[in-house]
Design an enzyme around this catalytic site. Sequence first.
Site, mmCIF file in Angstrom:
data_model
loop_
_atom_site.group_PDB
_atom_site.id
_atom_site.type_symbol
_atom_site.label_atom_id
_atom_site.label_comp_id
_atom_site.label_asym_id
_atom_site.label_seq_id
_atom_site.Cartn_x
_atom_site.Cartn_y
_atom_site.Cartn_z
ATOM 1 N N ASN A 7 0.948 -1.239 -0.058
ATOM 2 C CA ASN A 7 0.032 0.001 0.059
ATOM 3 C C ASN A 7 1.112 1.380 0.033
ATOM 4 O O ASN A 7 1.453 1.444 0.993
ATOM 5 C CB ASN A 7 -1.092 -0.110 1.213
ATOM 6 C CG ASN A 7 -1.874 1.310 1.317
ATOM 7 O OD1 ASN A 7 -1.625 2.172 0.412
ATOM 8 N ND2 ASN A 7 -2.918 1.317 2.253
ATOM 9 N N ARG A 85 -2.239 -2.340 -3.456
ATOM 10 C CA ARG A 85 -3.835 -1.430 -3.287
ATOM 11 C C ARG A 85 -3.261 0.009 -4.272
ATOM 12 O O ARG A 85 -2.536 0.688 -4.058
ATOM 13 C CB ARG A 85 -3.775 -1.016 -1.982
ATOM 14 C CG ARG A 85 -4.895 0.179 -1.742
ATOM 15 C CD ARG A 85 -4.746 0.792 -0.350
ATOM 16 N NE ARG A 85 -6.038 1.587 -0.245
ATOM 17 C CZ ARG A 85 -6.102 3.036 0.067
ATOM 18 N NH1 ARG A 85 -4.852 3.561 0.480
ATOM 19 N NH2 ARG A 85 -7.106 3.767 0.207
ATOM 20 N N HIS A 174 -12.681 2.766 -0.294
ATOM 21 C CA HIS A 174 -12.782 1.959 0.800
ATOM 22 C C HIS A 174 -13.474 0.582 0.414
ATOM 23 O O HIS A 174 -14.011 -0.278 1.233
ATOM 24 C CB HIS A 174 -13.405 2.277 2.089
ATOM 25 C CG HIS A 174 -12.788 3.586 2.709
ATOM 26 N ND1 HIS A 174 -13.450 4.418 3.294
ATOM 27 C CD2 HIS A 174 -11.455 3.873 3.029
ATOM 28 C CE1 HIS A 174 -12.721 5.456 3.870
ATOM 29 N NE2 HIS A 174 -11.567 5.038 3.611
ATOM 30 N N ARG A 235 -11.239 15.931 6.938
ATOM 31 C CA ARG A 235 -11.768 16.005 5.659
ATOM 32 C C ARG A 235 -13.438 16.809 6.034
ATOM 33 O O ARG A 235 -13.709 16.033 7.000
ATOM 34 C CB ARG A 235 -12.182 14.881 4.664
ATOM 35 C CG ARG A 235 -10.814 14.494 4.054
ATOM 36 C CD ARG A 235 -10.943 13.404 3.145
ATOM 37 N NE ARG A 235 -9.666 12.403 3.293
ATOM 38 C CZ ARG A 235 -9.665 11.269 3.009
ATOM 39 N NH1 ARG A 235 -10.789 10.580 2.953
ATOM 40 N NH2 ARG A 235 -8.348 10.682 3.183
ATOM 41 N N GLU A 379 -7.778 -5.245 5.476
ATOM 42 C CA GLU A 379 -7.883 -5.038 4.023
ATOM 43 C C GLU A 379 -6.582 -5.810 3.405
ATOM 44 O O GLU A 379 -6.554 -5.950 2.169
ATOM 45 C CB GLU A 379 -7.569 -3.554 3.756
ATOM 46 C CG GLU A 379 -8.871 -2.790 4.213
ATOM 47 C CD GLU A 379 -8.748 -1.141 3.891
ATOM 48 O OE1 GLU A 379 -8.907 -0.551 3.163
ATOM 49 O OE2 GLU A 379 -8.553 -0.679 5.064
#
Length: 395
Positions: A7, A85, A174, A235, A379
């Site tokens: 990742n 990823r 996601h 965010r 993940e």
Amino acid sequence: MWTLVLNCGSSSLKFALLDPDTRELQLSGLAERLGLEGASLRLDRAGERRTVDLAGGAHAAALERLLAELTGLGLPGGVTAVGHRVVHGGEHFSAPALITPEVLEAIRECVPLAPLHNPANIAGIEAAQAAFPDAAQVAVFDTAFHQTMPPVAYRYAVPEAWYRQHGVRRYGFHGTSHAYVAQEAAGMLGRPLDDLNLITAHLGNGSSVCAVAGGRSVDTSMGLTPLEGLVMGTRSGDVDPGMHDYVARQAGLSLSEVTGALNRESGLLGLSGLSSDMRELEEAAGRGHEGARLALDVFVYRLAGTVARMAAALGRVDGLVFTGGIGENSSYVRAATLERLGVLGFALDEAANAAAVRGRSGRITREGTLPALVVNTNEELMIARQTREVTLGRQ
């Protein structure tokens, strides 16, 4: 079948070496400050941690050092595949893909949609191809799981040419986490995933909610970029698009500066004026900090409203899943959210909710009421599984 999961961020590289069948984890870690002074590689194995200085090296240097570590493990068969990823696959990819020159070019074409993420993902792919030339390289896309959304969910009410010529639509993110926890929830509920309508809430520094019908995404809260949707760590989530022009004029900022502030200075941090960390905010709110209390209240209010919207998308709800750093560890956020969602049939089991922290999963609502579950996401394991499937499929 040892699979290396990578990742890559712009200056970081998170990795895990595992067997997707047995879930056995051989090695994991994180390379940070890549390309900068102080670059280092942290290696975690069998409960022990070591840190290696990379002397300012970038992704290639980190992978070269990692390759030496993997060689030293003496694994039978070595690394057979590398799963990457990749944040944005646009409309090109609805499933993981074996990386070919054509696939890599398609990932490059998506750079305008994820200018901070896809270039780093590409750098990681190219470095891994050089470091592991004999291993299959597979791209697993954050956006792919959501390519099953219908047009009513992914289209914006904007000029048709924006979509046709520039790909302006909702993509969602996601996806790997939402897919994984939906599968795990089905097992916990003892029902086939194909028969379930689930709402999955991945809550962390980045947060999103997904409506999963029969294992397929039919709606999600993030959009063209990861900025849309819930309040997150830094965010803003949903805002009036007219805010951009208004703030730019009033504050004398450029459009990119406004967007940057919405990404990095807003959310929990902006509301509280204190922190983007949910743990710090809960502690501060308990001490009477008004900004922290406001941040918590807005986070929960937006989350509950989004879950209710996903219920409308599904028509029937069989369960709600909390995951991610906040979803797995904040009993307060879960309790406050379920209190607002009593209209859907949720009733909190306070003891079960309090116990579901620090890696403990399970049901947190009373028997006889609509199930809400805490499921620990993984993940890396999901990427490894999907990488294995693609690799076996080409043999």
